[in-house]
Motif scaffolding. Structure first.
Motif, PDB file in Angstrom:
ATOM      1  N   MET A  50       9.721   5.605 -11.942  1.00  0.00           N
ATOM      2  CA  MET A  50       9.268   4.167 -12.660  1.00  0.00           C
ATOM      3  C   MET A  50      10.006   3.061 -11.856  1.00  0.00           C
ATOM      4  O   MET A  50       9.412   1.984 -11.578  1.00  0.00           O
ATOM      5  CB  MET A  50       9.437   4.070 -14.116  1.00  0.00           C
ATOM      6  CG  MET A  50       8.537   4.864 -14.656  1.00  0.00           C
ATOM      7  SD  MET A  50       8.680   5.171 -16.526  1.00  0.00           S
ATOM      8  CE  MET A  50       8.233   3.537 -17.143  1.00  0.00           C
ATOM      9  N   ILE A  52      12.051   2.113  -8.341  1.00  0.00           N
ATOM     10  CA  ILE A  52      12.244   2.754  -6.782  1.00  0.00           C
ATOM     11  C   ILE A  52      13.539   2.384  -6.276  1.00  0.00           C
ATOM     12  O   ILE A  52      13.710   1.307  -6.174  1.00  0.00           O
ATOM     13  CB  ILE A  52      11.119   2.384  -6.070  1.00  0.00           C
ATOM     14  CG1 ILE A  52       9.616   3.059  -6.559  1.00  0.00           C
ATOM     15  CG2 ILE A  52      11.141   2.823  -4.662  1.00  0.00           C
ATOM     16  CD1 ILE A  52       8.277   2.333  -6.310  1.00  0.00           C
TER      17      ILE A  52
ATOM     18  N   LYS B 257       5.929  -0.549  -4.212  1.00  0.00           N
ATOM     19  CA  LYS B 257       7.253  -1.150  -4.409  1.00  0.00           C
ATOM     20  C   LYS B 257       7.743  -1.589  -5.801  1.00  0.00           C
ATOM     21  O   LYS B 257       8.767  -1.778  -5.915  1.00  0.00           O
ATOM     22  CB  LYS B 257       7.555  -2.125  -3.361  1.00  0.00           C
ATOM     23  CG  LYS B 257       7.620  -1.389  -1.968  1.00  0.00           C
ATOM     24  CD  LYS B 257       8.004  -2.631  -0.972  1.00  0.00           C
ATOM     25  CE  LYS B 257       7.922  -1.994   0.434  1.00  0.00           C
ATOM     26  NZ  LYS B 257       7.241  -3.095   1.406  1.00  0.00           N
ATOM     27  N   LYS B 258       6.932  -1.530  -6.885  1.00  0.00           N
ATOM     28  CA  LYS B 258       7.057  -2.293  -8.153  1.00  0.00           C
ATOM     29  C   LYS B 258       7.974  -1.087  -8.872  1.00  0.00           C
ATOM     30  O   LYS B 258       7.788  -0.059  -8.846  1.00  0.00           O
ATOM     31  CB  LYS B 258       5.680  -2.492  -8.507  1.00  0.00           C
ATOM     32  CG  LYS B 258       5.791  -2.995 -10.028  1.00  0.00           C
ATOM     33  CD  LYS B 258       5.176  -4.529 -10.123  1.00  0.00           C
ATOM     34  CE  LYS B 258       5.242  -4.640 -11.731  1.00  0.00           C
ATOM     35  NZ  LYS B 258       5.911  -5.977 -11.950  1.00  0.00           N
ATOM     36  N   ASP B 259       8.882  -2.039  -9.631  1.00  0.00           N
ATOM     37  CA  ASP B 259       9.645  -1.434 -10.799  1.00  0.00           C
ATOM     38  C   ASP B 259       9.284  -1.700 -12.191  1.00  0.00           C
ATOM     39  O   ASP B 259       8.719  -2.636 -12.372  1.00  0.00           O
ATOM     40  CB  ASP B 259      11.117  -1.811 -10.594  1.00  0.00           C
ATOM     41  CG  ASP B 259      11.861  -1.533  -9.120  1.00  0.00           C
ATOM     42  OD1 ASP B 259      11.495  -0.451  -8.698  1.00  0.00           O
ATOM     43  OD2 ASP B 259      12.552  -2.255  -8.744  1.00  0.00           O
ATOM     44  N   PHE B 260       8.958  -0.446 -12.837  1.00  0.00           N
ATOM     45  CA  PHE B 260       8.588  -0.963 -14.215  1.00  0.00           C
ATOM     46  C   PHE B 260       9.820  -0.800 -15.076  1.00  0.00           C
ATOM     47  O   PHE B 260      10.670   0.022 -14.890  1.00  0.00           O
ATOM     48  CB  PHE B 260       7.562  -0.030 -14.521  1.00  0.00           C
ATOM     49  CG  PHE B 260       6.265  -0.370 -13.683  1.00  0.00           C
ATOM     50  CD1 PHE B 260       5.406  -0.916 -14.280  1.00  0.00           C
ATOM     51  CD2 PHE B 260       5.819   0.171 -12.481  1.00  0.00           C
ATOM     52  CE1 PHE B 260       4.138  -1.628 -13.638  1.00  0.00           C
ATOM     53  CE2 PHE B 260       4.787  -0.099 -11.745  1.00  0.00           C
ATOM     54  CZ  PHE B 260       3.898  -1.148 -12.358  1.00  0.00           C
TER      55      PHE B 260
END
Lengths: 231, 260
Positions: A50, A52, B257-260
């Motif tokens: 989730m 990177i 590239k998105k972080d959650f």
């Protein structure tokens, strides 16, 4: 089982993980501890794909999992905040998650264990926080996976549900599964964990058994040894 | 993706807002037909409403759905599904359920009034088609904004500004520039400027078909002159498609590239 090498993660200017190396062997319960903002959740989210990472590798069973997604079929995750679409009922949500994973599941056993039968047709938006967390637990444990990751599993649970949860975790451990837990409740760690991984400033500061930690810090109870570790 | 799509639609079809939106269109449809007493006139009035309103509702719904389902999205992200599929499923789910509200909400009163026996059926279908395009375009734009903005309030703000810009401010700037430079040949400029705004483009597309482009003055004449009605029609639709494809392309790049 889990092999993390030189993991770096920055959120804008804030360095959260700074060259973290960690190996967790197959089987057993590892508690990931650390002060607030030490990167516990970031570490777990990297493992789940989730978040990177900027640099580094994550290997599960010798296989690099970065940018992959199918490995998650062999991984169960309990998120910290359970917030579900409020228009679905409990049973619909369970069916949906089952639908997404082509795997055997034993949800009925867990529904009985946590006494959720009467809530099955209720909308998720109308459930209390604790009941939502129970649904969350059912969703996590209904699949048979080798790796189980629990982020603050005890939030909102009543004492009876907590006892059930502990039994459940122990049962999974007996099946030879690898379980990672983050929590701030030290008595829970003392009771459950085989190994403690202590994170500080984006690195592993301590890794070893509860006894080793107590010996190293010259303290008799876990809470104080952790406090000593932090200071 | 289909599974996510199915549940998004399911979730939305049970939400109160979908019904509010549906009933709103239903009322507008009945009221317009009752007041105008003529399908052709009602279609023109309806155009003015649809062209401003569907983008607004699409924008708000898109942003709202993204932020409201954030935790649930995180739960999905931990399942063995590709990221892209989760968000595509949600995107199509919202767009489709909004389109359904539009089609049914307006379709029912017009069909009851005798749409199938009227000559306005083509114009009406075009109106619905353009409305659906606007739904898909603005939900895509809203999702882009929401994905790039962590803060909910800021995300809402940017999304509303985007709508305001495309629905109102853009036209103003367009008019001012036409007035300022009216000594120069402006045909190409106005054509290109129209392409860069899906709301303007939709409006012109419908007006061209309604054969009242004379009312539009300059732009309408230029459009008719330049493309002939059919060519302009297809080109406009192509550009509308690009208005969906480009935001979706950006969305899938952002997701990598998105972080959650």
């Amino acid at each position: 089982m889990i092999n993390i090498k030189n993991l770096h993660k920055k959120f804008e200017k804030l360095t959260v993980l700074d060259g973290l190396d960690l190996t967790i062997n197959k089987g057993g319960i590892s508690a990931i501890l650390g002060p607030n903002g030490s990167g516990k959740t970031t570490l777990i989210k990297c493992l789940l794909g989730m978040v990177i990472p900027n640099k580094g590798d994550i290997l599960l069973d010798e296989e690099n999992v970065l940018k992959k997604w199918d490995y998650r079929n062999n991984l169960n995750y309990l998120p910290q905040i359970a917030n579900f679409p409020s228009n679905l009922s409990v049973i619909e949500l369970i069916k949906m998650v089952k639908n997404l994973r082509p795997k055997e599941s034993n949800e009925q056993e867990l529904i009985d264990l946590f006494g959720l039968n009467e809530f099955l047709n209720k909308k998720l938006g109308n459930l209390s926080g604790g009941t939502k967390q129970k649904v969350n637990i059912v969703l996590t444990f209904m699949f048979d996976s080798q790796l189980v990751i629990l982020d603050e599993p005890t939030t909102g649970l009543d004492p009876i549900a907590l006892i059930h949860l502990k039994k459940l975790i122990k049962k999974e451990k007996e099946k030879g599964k690898t379980i990672l837990i983050t929590t701030h409740i030290m008595s829970f760690v003392d009771e459950m964990a085989d190994e403690i991984v202590f994170l500080l400033d984006g690195k592993i500061y301590f890794k070893g058994s509860v006894d080793k930690l107590k010996k190293q810090t010259n303290e008799t109870d876990l809470e104080h040894s952790i406090a000593t570790l932090m200071s | 993706m289909l599974k996510i799509l199915k549940y998004s639609i399911y979730d939305l079809l049970r939400s109160r807002w979908s019904y509010v939106y549906f009933i709103f269109y239903l009322l507008i449809g009945f009221v317009l037909l009752f007041l105008n007493n003529d399908i052709n006139k009602a279609v023109i009035t309806l155009m003015n409403i649809i062209i401003v309103l569907t983008p607004l509702i699409g924008t708000i719904f898109g942003v709202m759905y993204y932020y409201n389902s954030k935790e649930f999205t995180e739960l999905l992200l931990a399942q063995p599904i590709k990221r892209n599929k989760i968000f595509m499923g949600q995107y199509i789910g919202i767009s489709l359920s909004l389109t359904l509200s539009l089609v049914l909400g307006l379709g029912i009163p017009f069909v009851l009034y005798g749409l199938f026996r009227s000559t306005a059926i083509f114009d009406f279908s075009l109106l619905i088609l353009v409305g659906s395009f606007l739904n898909f375009i603005f939900v895509a734009l809203a999702y882009n904004i929401a994905l790039s903005t962590e803060n909910k309030i800021k995300g809402f703000g940017y999304a509303i500004l985007m709508w305001l810009f495309l629905a109102v401010i853009y036209d103003g700037l367009f008019m001012i520039s036409l007035m300022l430079f009216n000594e120069y040949p402006l045909d190409n400029f106005s054509l290109i400027a129209t392409m860069f705004n899906p709301i303007d483009l939709s409006r012109i597309l419908i007006l061209l078909k309604l054969d009242i482009s004379a009312l539009l003055g300059y732009t309408g004449a230029v459009f008719k002159d330049f493309f002939g009605t059919n060519k302009g029609f297809f080109l406009s639709f192509l550009v509308l498609c690009l208005w969906i494809i480009i935001p979706l392309f950006r969305m899938s790049r952002k997701l990598r590239k998105k972080d959650f």
